[in-house]
Design a protein around this motif. Sequence first.
Motif, mmCIF file in Angstrom:
data_model
loop_
_atom_site.group_PDB
_atom_site.id
_atom_site.type_symbol
_atom_site.label_atom_id
_atom_site.label_comp_id
_atom_site.label_asym_id
_atom_site.label_seq_id
_atom_site.Cartn_x
_atom_site.Cartn_y
_atom_site.Cartn_z
ATOM 1 N N THR A 22 0.835 -1.208 0.000
ATOM 2 C CA THR A 22 0.000 0.000 0.000
ATOM 3 C C THR A 22 0.865 1.252 0.000
ATOM 4 O O THR A 22 0.619 2.213 -0.749
ATOM 5 C CB THR A 22 -0.919 -0.013 1.228
ATOM 6 O OG1 THR A 22 -1.727 -1.201 1.204
ATOM 7 C CG2 THR A 22 -1.809 1.216 1.253
ATOM 8 N N ALA A 23 1.886 1.230 0.822
ATOM 9 C CA ALA A 23 2.788 2.403 0.874
ATOM 10 C C ALA A 23 3.487 2.587 -0.458
ATOM 11 O O ALA A 23 3.693 3.735 -0.921
ATOM 12 C CB ALA A 23 3.821 2.217 1.989
ATOM 13 N N LEU A 24 3.839 1.482 -1.129
ATOM 14 C CA LEU A 24 4.511 1.579 -2.414
ATOM 15 C C LEU A 24 3.573 2.158 -3.466
ATOM 16 O O LEU A 24 4.002 2.979 -4.316
ATOM 17 C CB LEU A 24 5.012 0.186 -2.837
ATOM 18 C CG LEU A 24 5.776 0.117 -4.157
ATOM 19 C CD1 LEU A 24 7.011 1.029 -4.117
ATOM 20 C CD2 LEU A 24 6.148 -1.318 -4.464
ATOM 21 N N GLU A 25 2.315 1.721 -3.400
ATOM 22 C CA GLU A 25 1.343 2.272 -4.370
ATOM 23 C C GLU A 25 1.175 3.765 -4.172
ATOM 24 O O GLU A 25 1.080 4.520 -5.150
ATOM 25 C CB GLU A 25 0.004 1.545 -4.220
ATOM 26 C CG GLU A 25 0.050 0.098 -4.688
ATOM 27 C CD GLU A 25 -1.277 -0.606 -4.460
ATOM 28 O OE1 GLU A 25 -2.173 0.040 -3.852
ATOM 29 O OE2 GLU A 25 -1.413 -1.791 -4.842
ATOM 30 N N HIS A 26 1.079 4.200 -2.907
ATOM 31 C CA HIS A 26 0.963 5.632 -2.652
ATOM 32 C C HIS A 26 2.183 6.379 -3.164
ATOM 33 O O HIS A 26 2.068 7.454 -3.778
ATOM 34 C CB HIS A 26 0.798 5.893 -1.149
ATOM 35 C CG HIS A 26 -0.536 5.410 -0.613
ATOM 36 N ND1 HIS A 26 -1.681 5.340 -1.360
ATOM 37 C CD2 HIS A 26 -0.895 4.982 0.641
ATOM 38 C CE1 HIS A 26 -2.688 4.893 -0.641
ATOM 39 N NE2 HIS A 26 -2.221 4.663 0.619
ATOM 40 N N LEU A 47 4.163 5.414 -5.634
ATOM 41 C CA LEU A 47 4.125 5.405 -7.090
ATOM 42 C C LEU A 47 3.139 6.454 -7.606
ATOM 43 O O LEU A 47 3.404 7.125 -8.626
ATOM 44 C CB LEU A 47 3.729 4.006 -7.590
ATOM 45 C CG LEU A 47 4.810 2.916 -7.458
ATOM 46 C CD1 LEU A 47 4.234 1.566 -7.877
ATOM 47 C CD2 LEU A 47 6.027 3.263 -8.298
ATOM 48 N N ALA A 48 2.025 6.576 -6.899
ATOM 49 C CA ALA A 48 1.040 7.575 -7.340
ATOM 50 C C ALA A 48 1.619 8.982 -7.248
ATOM 51 O O ALA A 48 1.446 9.806 -8.140
ATOM 52 C CB ALA A 48 -0.240 7.461 -6.506
ATOM 53 N N ARG A 49 2.331 9.209 -6.155
ATOM 54 C CA ARG A 49 2.936 10.529 -6.012
ATOM 55 C C ARG A 49 4.011 10.734 -7.058
ATOM 56 O O ARG A 49 4.164 11.824 -7.619
ATOM 57 C CB ARG A 49 3.524 10.688 -4.594
ATOM 58 C CG ARG A 49 2.438 10.845 -3.513
ATOM 59 C CD ARG A 49 3.052 11.358 -2.212
ATOM 60 N NE ARG A 49 4.066 10.451 -1.667
ATOM 61 C CZ ARG A 49 3.765 9.456 -0.835
ATOM 62 N NH1 ARG A 49 2.508 9.244 -0.484
ATOM 63 N NH2 ARG A 49 4.737 8.697 -0.390
ATOM 64 N N LEU A 50 4.783 9.690 -7.348
ATOM 65 C CA LEU A 50 5.828 9.798 -8.352
ATOM 66 C C LEU A 50 5.238 10.070 -9.728
ATOM 67 O O LEU A 50 5.784 10.861 -10.511
ATOM 68 C CB LEU A 50 6.678 8.524 -8.384
ATOM 69 C CG LEU A 50 7.650 8.330 -7.198
ATOM 70 C CD1 LEU A 50 8.345 6.967 -7.311
ATOM 71 C CD2 LEU A 50 8.685 9.450 -7.195
ATOM 72 N N ARG A 51 4.151 9.341 -9.993
ATOM 73 C CA ARG A 51 3.540 9.567 -11.308
ATOM 74 C C ARG A 51 3.010 11.006 -11.416
ATOM 75 O O ARG A 51 3.054 11.622 -12.469
ATOM 76 C CB ARG A 51 2.393 8.570 -11.533
ATOM 77 C CG ARG A 51 2.874 7.125 -11.706
ATOM 78 C CD ARG A 51 1.712 6.242 -12.178
ATOM 79 N NE ARG A 51 2.083 4.842 -12.258
ATOM 80 C CZ ARG A 51 1.844 3.948 -11.324
ATOM 81 N NH1 ARG A 51 1.179 4.353 -10.234
ATOM 82 N NH2 ARG A 51 2.246 2.716 -11.464
ATOM 83 N N THR A 52 2.463 11.470 -10.302
ATOM 84 C CA THR A 52 1.935 12.839 -10.323
ATOM 85 C C THR A 52 3.042 13.854 -10.553
ATOM 86 O O THR A 52 2.903 14.817 -11.301
ATOM 87 C CB THR A 52 1.199 13.146 -9.014
ATOM 88 O OG1 THR A 52 0.162 12.179 -8.829
ATOM 89 C CG2 THR A 52 0.604 14.549 -9.028
ATOM 90 N N LEU A 53 4.153 13.625 -9.917
ATOM 91 C CA LEU A 53 5.271 14.548 -10.006
ATOM 92 C C LEU A 53 6.210 14.229 -11.156
ATOM 93 O O LEU A 53 7.117 15.003 -11.445
ATOM 94 C CB LEU A 53 6.064 14.531 -8.684
ATOM 95 C CG LEU A 53 5.279 14.950 -7.430
ATOM 96 C CD1 LEU A 53 6.143 14.780 -6.193
ATOM 97 C CD2 LEU A 53 4.802 16.387 -7.571
ATOM 98 N N SER A 54 6.053 13.131 -11.840
ATOM 99 C CA SER A 54 6.992 12.713 -12.870
ATOM 100 C C SER A 54 6.851 13.578 -14.114
ATOM 101 O O SER A 54 5.740 13.951 -14.505
ATOM 102 C CB SER A 54 6.738 11.248 -13.239
ATOM 103 O OG SER A 54 7.512 10.865 -14.326
ATOM 104 N N PRO A 55 7.927 13.981 -14.777
ATOM 105 C CA PRO A 55 7.883 14.740 -16.046
ATOM 106 C C PRO A 55 7.114 13.979 -17.125
ATOM 107 O O PRO A 55 6.532 14.575 -18.029
ATOM 108 C CB PRO A 55 9.347 14.916 -16.406
ATOM 109 C CG PRO A 55 10.085 14.771 -15.118
ATOM 110 C CD PRO A 55 9.312 13.805 -14.318
ATOM 111 N N LYS A 56 7.117 12.677 -17.019
ATOM 112 C CA LYS A 56 6.440 11.908 -18.035
ATOM 113 C C LYS A 56 4.940 12.185 -18.043
ATOM 114 O O LYS A 56 4.313 12.199 -19.100
ATOM 115 C CB LYS A 56 6.694 10.413 -17.790
ATOM 116 C CG LYS A 56 6.211 9.545 -18.931
ATOM 117 C CD LYS A 56 6.585 8.100 -18.705
ATOM 118 C CE LYS A 56 6.121 7.230 -19.874
ATOM 119 N NZ LYS A 56 6.463 5.813 -19.670
ATOM 120 N N ALA A 57 4.393 12.403 -16.867
ATOM 121 C CA ALA A 57 2.959 12.745 -16.816
ATOM 122 C C ALA A 57 2.696 14.091 -17.499
ATOM 123 O O ALA A 57 1.686 14.283 -18.164
ATOM 124 C CB ALA A 57 2.510 12.773 -15.356
#
Length: 416
Positions: free
Chosen positions: A351-355, A357-367
């Motif tokens: 669960t912590a990893l998913e959270h 990853l979600a934050r990373l995706r939100t902050l990732s340049p790729k998004a």
Amino acid sequence: MVARVTEDAAGDKSTSEKPWPVRVVSQKISQWIGRLGWIWIDGQVTQVVRRPGTNTVFITLRDPSADLSLSVTTNRDVVDLGAPTLAEGARIVVHARPEFYAARGSLSLRADEIRQVGLGELLARLEQVKRLLQAEGLFARERKRRLPFLPRRVGLVTGRASAAERDVLTNARRRWPAIDFRVINVAVQGPSAVPQIIDALNILDRDESIDVIVLARGGGSVEDLLPFSDEALCRAVFACRTPVVSAIGHEPDAPLVDFVADVRASTPTDAAKRIVPDLGDEVRLIGQAKQRLDRSLRGLLDREQHRLDALRSRPSIARPLTMVDVREADVAAVRERARRNLLHRLDRAGTALEHTLARLRTLSPKATLQRGYAIVQRADGAVVRAPEDVAAGERLRIRLADGTLAATVSPDSTEG
């Protein structure tokens, strides 16, 4: 060259030039012997010669303890007065003077009195010898040796074809048929008995195969048994390295050699019983010992079997899987707790990893790129942030959401 010179009492000298005649030598020997004078002599008669028609009696007198003898001549009246029953083997005391007969070159004793030693006097002399030997320790109990249980070979000193020899051999072989004997036959009474017995003892004592020596003689009078109370014989028995068994006469008889010997047997038959064990008794004793050993071994086995049965009846031995089952349940419970704990931790970590990853995706340049934006980079990977950061003709890489494009800066595109 120096001549030997001999001087007599008168001053006459004997030289190689002036030797003495035989008659002179005989006379001088006679004179020297005559100086001994009259003496009392104790001995045993080995020969008495009474010649018919003469009054002279010739007696051969022998030392009871040694192989030495002297000739005695006396008058028939002297013998009839002092020892009327004089015969071979008798013990006498003689008052005599030594004489040297020059004609024959022989020595003899001229007796003027003869006394036959009576039984009482003989016993008194034996008592004196007994006290002497006892004082010297020849009777000491601590010096007596034990007989071997089963001798390899037995030495037997006895009279030739005597009942004593037959009793010892027959009874010993009846008790132990394989027993081996070395028999030496000797005179067991008379003047020659003591030297022959001593010689036989020495022969057997030097024989390394002999383990026991037996002195055996049947019963008899006190005079007949006198050789076995002789002091020289007693000392010879004491000096033996091999154990000695005395079997002289019957139970009441007690010659001095009985006290010196290592073992005293009452009779020759008793000696046979003492020197070898009885085969039948030993077989019976072995059987009894075997039975006791069997009973002891069975008892030991029974006790050990009871101990094993008691051990096997214990719960830990009778049902050993019970303890394994209990431990297996404990192990299963621990494993289940460990599994649940691990799964719980894994769920929380997932669960912590998913959270994250979600934050990373939100902050990732790729998004950001997926929303239509692009990243312009120079050849060295530096991000272009302003038009003045590049020069005309410089090659750039444009990174999109689904790939990259290559571009070249035109001259007019660098203007503001």
